[in-house]
Design a protein around this motif. Structure first.
Motif, mmCIF file in Angstrom:
data_model
loop_
_atom_site.group_PDB
_atom_site.id
_atom_site.type_symbol
_atom_site.label_atom_id
_atom_site.label_comp_id
_atom_site.label_asym_id
_atom_site.label_seq_id
_atom_site.Cartn_x
_atom_site.Cartn_y
_atom_site.Cartn_z
ATOM 1 N N GLN A 1 0.804 -1.110 -0.039
ATOM 2 C CA GLN A 1 0.024 -0.091 0.073
ATOM 3 C C GLN A 1 0.930 1.317 -0.154
ATOM 4 N N SER A 2 2.096 1.220 0.689
ATOM 5 C CA SER A 2 2.786 2.622 0.844
ATOM 6 C C SER A 2 3.666 2.504 -0.401
ATOM 7 N N GLN A 3 3.940 1.437 -1.192
ATOM 8 C CA GLN A 3 4.632 1.615 -2.522
ATOM 9 C C GLN A 3 3.308 1.981 -3.481
ATOM 10 N N GLN A 4 2.305 1.450 -3.410
ATOM 11 C CA GLN A 4 1.092 2.400 -4.483
ATOM 12 C C GLN A 4 0.845 3.777 -3.991
ATOM 13 N N LEU A 5 0.938 4.105 -2.824
ATOM 14 C CA LEU A 5 0.887 5.471 -2.564
ATOM 15 C C LEU A 5 1.972 6.404 -2.952
ATOM 16 N N LYS A 6 3.178 5.824 -2.858
ATOM 17 C CA LYS A 6 4.207 6.435 -3.379
ATOM 18 C C LYS A 6 4.374 6.490 -4.777
ATOM 19 N N ASP A 7 3.768 5.607 -5.459
ATOM 20 C CA ASP A 7 3.693 5.495 -7.141
ATOM 21 C C ASP A 7 2.682 6.523 -7.520
ATOM 22 N N GLN A 8 1.455 6.633 -6.705
ATOM 23 C CA GLN A 8 0.494 7.587 -7.070
ATOM 24 C C GLN A 8 1.036 9.075 -6.319
ATOM 25 N N CYS A 9 2.007 9.104 -5.431
ATOM 26 C CA CYS A 9 2.339 10.409 -5.281
ATOM 27 C C CYS A 9 3.444 10.818 -6.474
ATOM 28 N N ARG A 10 4.155 10.091 -6.702
ATOM 29 C CA ARG A 10 5.108 10.329 -7.899
ATOM 30 C C ARG A 10 4.368 10.702 -9.239
ATOM 31 N N GLU A 11 3.480 10.183 -9.512
ATOM 32 C CA GLU A 11 2.324 10.362 -10.619
ATOM 33 C C GLU A 11 1.763 11.755 -10.460
ATOM 34 N N PHE A 12 1.217 12.069 -9.087
ATOM 35 C CA PHE A 12 0.538 13.367 -9.033
ATOM 36 C C PHE A 12 1.823 14.375 -8.982
ATOM 37 N N VAL A 13 2.814 14.298 -8.602
ATOM 38 C CA VAL A 13 3.967 15.300 -8.595
ATOM 39 C C VAL A 13 4.196 15.318 -9.948
ATOM 40 N N ASP A 14 4.492 14.495 -10.755
ATOM 41 C CA ASP A 14 4.538 14.453 -12.278
ATOM 42 C C ASP A 14 3.633 15.395 -12.897
ATOM 43 N N LYS A 15 2.524 15.095 -12.903
ATOM 44 C CA LYS A 15 1.064 15.827 -13.303
ATOM 45 C C LYS A 15 1.311 17.146 -12.990
ATOM 46 N N ILE A 16 1.536 17.386 -11.449
ATOM 47 C CA ILE A 16 1.474 18.740 -11.012
ATOM 48 C C ILE A 16 2.794 19.928 -11.978
ATOM 49 N N THR A 17 3.657 19.169 -11.895
ATOM 50 C CA THR A 17 4.917 19.344 -12.662
ATOM 51 C C THR A 17 4.742 19.681 -14.163
ATOM 52 N N GLU A 18 3.921 18.857 -14.748
ATOM 53 C CA GLU A 18 3.561 19.211 -16.056
ATOM 54 C C GLU A 18 2.494 20.098 -16.082
ATOM 55 N N PHE A 19 1.501 20.326 -15.229
ATOM 56 C CA PHE A 19 0.574 21.298 -15.305
ATOM 57 C C PHE A 19 1.218 22.633 -15.204
ATOM 58 N N SER A 20 2.315 22.721 -14.169
ATOM 59 C CA SER A 20 2.919 24.069 -13.989
ATOM 60 C C SER A 20 3.818 24.260 -15.094
ATOM 61 N N THR A 21 4.392 23.663 -15.797
ATOM 62 C CA THR A 21 5.209 23.866 -17.188
ATOM 63 C C THR A 21 4.094 24.369 -18.051
ATOM 64 N N ILE A 22 2.840 23.805 -18.124
ATOM 65 C CA ILE A 22 1.697 24.414 -19.147
ATOM 66 C C ILE A 22 1.614 25.672 -18.939
ATOM 67 N N VAL A 23 1.084 25.857 -17.428
ATOM 68 C CA VAL A 23 0.759 27.241 -16.790
ATOM 69 C C VAL A 23 1.835 28.165 -17.117
ATOM 70 N N SER A 24 2.818 27.935 -16.814
ATOM 71 C CA SER A 24 3.968 28.763 -17.108
ATOM 72 C C SER A 24 4.218 29.165 -18.721
ATOM 73 N N SER A 25 3.982 28.361 -19.369
ATOM 74 C CA SER A 25 4.034 28.452 -21.026
ATOM 75 C C SER A 25 2.818 29.492 -21.347
ATOM 76 N N PHE A 26 1.725 29.265 -20.800
ATOM 77 C CA PHE A 26 0.362 29.807 -21.021
ATOM 78 C C PHE A 26 0.687 31.395 -20.505
ATOM 79 N N LEU A 27 1.093 31.501 -19.413
ATOM 80 C CA LEU A 27 1.457 32.844 -18.623
ATOM 81 C C LEU A 27 2.369 33.652 -19.710
ATOM 82 N N ASP A 28 3.578 32.816 -20.191
ATOM 83 C CA ASP A 28 4.448 33.560 -21.034
ATOM 84 C C ASP A 28 3.709 33.859 -22.397
ATOM 85 N N LEU A 29 2.728 33.197 -22.949
ATOM 86 C CA LEU A 29 2.232 33.487 -23.933
ATOM 87 C C LEU A 29 1.258 34.694 -23.818
#
Length: 132
Positions: free
Chosen positions: A30-58
């Motif tokens: 369960q902790s491994q699954q939570l760790k994997d889910q957290c990593r996926e969440f962080v990756d998605k947040i990072t991707e979202f942050s990159t998209i938002v940053s690009s959008f703000l620059d635009l």
């Protein structure tokens, strides 16, 4: 301690691969699954942050372009308003010039008529003197 294990005591266990684990295998999974889910969440947040940053620059770039065009339009509007004022001033100057030229024309016409009349009088006087 009295030899009785507390539920808070850490008990090492072995997983199905034979590795020693401090957590029970179900908790570890369960902790491994939570760790994997957290990593996926962080990756998605990072991707979202990159998209938002690009959008703000635009958006920033577009807002700068809009501001530039806005200033250009204001300048053109001011120039057009100034041109209308300049045309009115030019029209007034031309009207004044036309009036001055017309007055000069009328004066020269009167002078010409006067000189023609004097010429006729002198011609008539010469004719009377010469006895014809």
């Amino acid at each position: 301690m009295n030899g009785i294990s507390n539920s808070n005591d850490i008990i090492p266990t072995f997983d199905y691969t034979g590795k020693i684990r401090i957590l029970e295998s179900s908790n570890f999974e369960q902790s491994q699954q939570l760790k994997d889910q957290c990593r996926e969440f962080v990756d998605k947040i990072t991707e979202f942050s990159t998209i938002v940053s690009s959008f703000l620059d635009l958006l920033k770039e577009k807002s700068e372009q809009i501001e530039k065009e806005k200033l250009k339009a204001i300048g053109l509007r001011n120039k057009a308003e100034k041109e209308a004022e300049n045309r009115k001033i030019l029209e007034q100057r031309l009207i004044i010039l036309i009036k001055e030229r017309k007055a000069e024309f009328d004066r020269l016409t009167a002078q010409y008529d006067s000189l023609v009349k004097i010429e006729q009088e002198q011609a008539s006087f010469i004719e009377t003197l010469s006895g014809k």
